[in-house]
Design an enzyme around this catalytic site. Structure first.
Site, PDB file in Angstrom:
ATOM      1  CG  ASP A  31      -1.942   1.046   1.055  1.00 23.82           C
ATOM      2  OD1 ASP A  31      -3.227   0.499   0.912  1.00 23.82           O
ATOM      3  OD2 ASP A  31      -1.893   2.342   1.277  1.00 23.82           O
ATOM      4  CB  ILE A  32       0.759   4.135  -2.332  1.00 19.00           C
ATOM      5  CG1 ILE A  32       1.953   5.102  -2.876  1.00 19.00           C
ATOM      6  CG2 ILE A  32      -0.705   5.184  -2.012  1.00 19.00           C
ATOM      7  CD1 ILE A  32       1.547   5.621  -3.988  1.00 19.00           C
ATOM      8  CG  ASN A  87     -12.617  -0.926   3.753  1.00 18.72           C
ATOM      9  OD1 ASN A  87     -12.975  -1.162   4.947  1.00 18.72           O
ATOM     10  ND2 ASN A  87     -11.618  -0.071   3.677  1.00 18.72           N
ATOM     11  CD  GLN A  94     -14.798  -0.242  -2.725  1.00 24.56           C
ATOM     12  OE1 GLN A  94     -16.114  -0.386  -2.413  1.00 24.56           O
ATOM     13  NE2 GLN A  94     -14.281  -0.888  -3.712  1.00 24.56           N
ATOM     14  CG  HIS A 100      -8.693  -2.940  -2.416  1.00 28.76           C
ATOM     15  ND1 HIS A 100      -9.614  -2.220  -3.158  1.00 28.76           N
ATOM     16  CD2 HIS A 100      -8.479  -2.414  -1.257  1.00 28.76           C
ATOM     17  CE1 HIS A 100     -10.032  -1.286  -2.490  1.00 28.76           C
ATOM     18  NE2 HIS A 100      -9.348  -1.432  -1.171  1.00 28.76           N
ATOM     19  CG  HIS A 102      -7.140  -2.918   3.083  1.00 28.69           C
ATOM     20  ND1 HIS A 102      -6.225  -1.944   3.125  1.00 28.69           N
ATOM     21  CD2 HIS A 102      -8.137  -2.597   2.808  1.00 28.69           C
ATOM     22  CE1 HIS A 102      -6.961  -0.953   2.190  1.00 28.69           C
ATOM     23  NE2 HIS A 102      -8.159  -1.280   2.187  1.00 28.69           N
TER      24      HIS A 102
END
Ligand code: 5GP
Ligand code: ZN
Length: 139
Positions: A31-32, A87, A94, A100, A102
């Site tokens: 994750d960024i 989410n 979301q 996706h 997490h």
């Protein structure tokens, strides 16, 4: 692929990412804006907006991969625990509308805020809720 979907582009390799695993159906990336060290996202290569659109075959595969990735990340980073989060819908948090999962490694005394507030006594009837849900067929 869905046009203008950043996760379609990342999942299919058009946009670079910190990939930690890839197979025919999925790409797993860091994750960024990580919630913790090693926070990663499992992205299907095919576009599904959310869990409701997910095909059953992909749904089965994604949870097996979730388990394997949790093990892989735990081994690598020696985290003390692990959250799995997914989410659906803006109201649920979301922000990218490509399904996706997490993967969030947890460390003793980290301050990741994922704890749910629970209501001691709900202002609705649990029996009614149970019946409403139970009566919907899932097959
Ligand atoms: P959501 O809020 O939709 O459940 O989660 C979206 C997640 O995607 C967020 O944690 C956010 O930091 C991450 N994210 C958004 N855009 C990018 C991106 O371009 N690259 C990566 N690696 N992560 C992203
Ligand atoms: Zn997409």
């Amino acid at each position: 692929m869905s046009e203008n979907c950043i996760f379609c582009k990342i999942a299919n390799g058009e946009v670079p990412s910190k990939t930690i695993y890839e197979d025919e159906d999925f790409r797993v990336i860091l994750d960024i804006e990580p919630a913790s060290k090693g926070h990663a996202l499992i992205l299907p290569k095919k576009h599904y907006t959310n869990i409701y659109e997910l095909e059953e075959e992909t749904a089965s595969k994604v949870f097996v991969l979730t388990k394997k990735m949790a093990e892989k990340i735990t081994k690598a980073l020696k985290c003390d625990g692990f959250n799995i989060l997914q989410n659906n819908g803006e109201v649920a948090g979301q922000s990218v509308f490509h399904f996706h999962i997490h993967l969030i490694p947890r460390y003793k005394d980290d301050e990741v805020g994922l704890n749910m507030e629970s209501k001691e006594s709900p202002n609705y009837d649990l029996e009614e809720v149970k019946e409403a849900i139970k009566n919907i067929s899932i097959c």
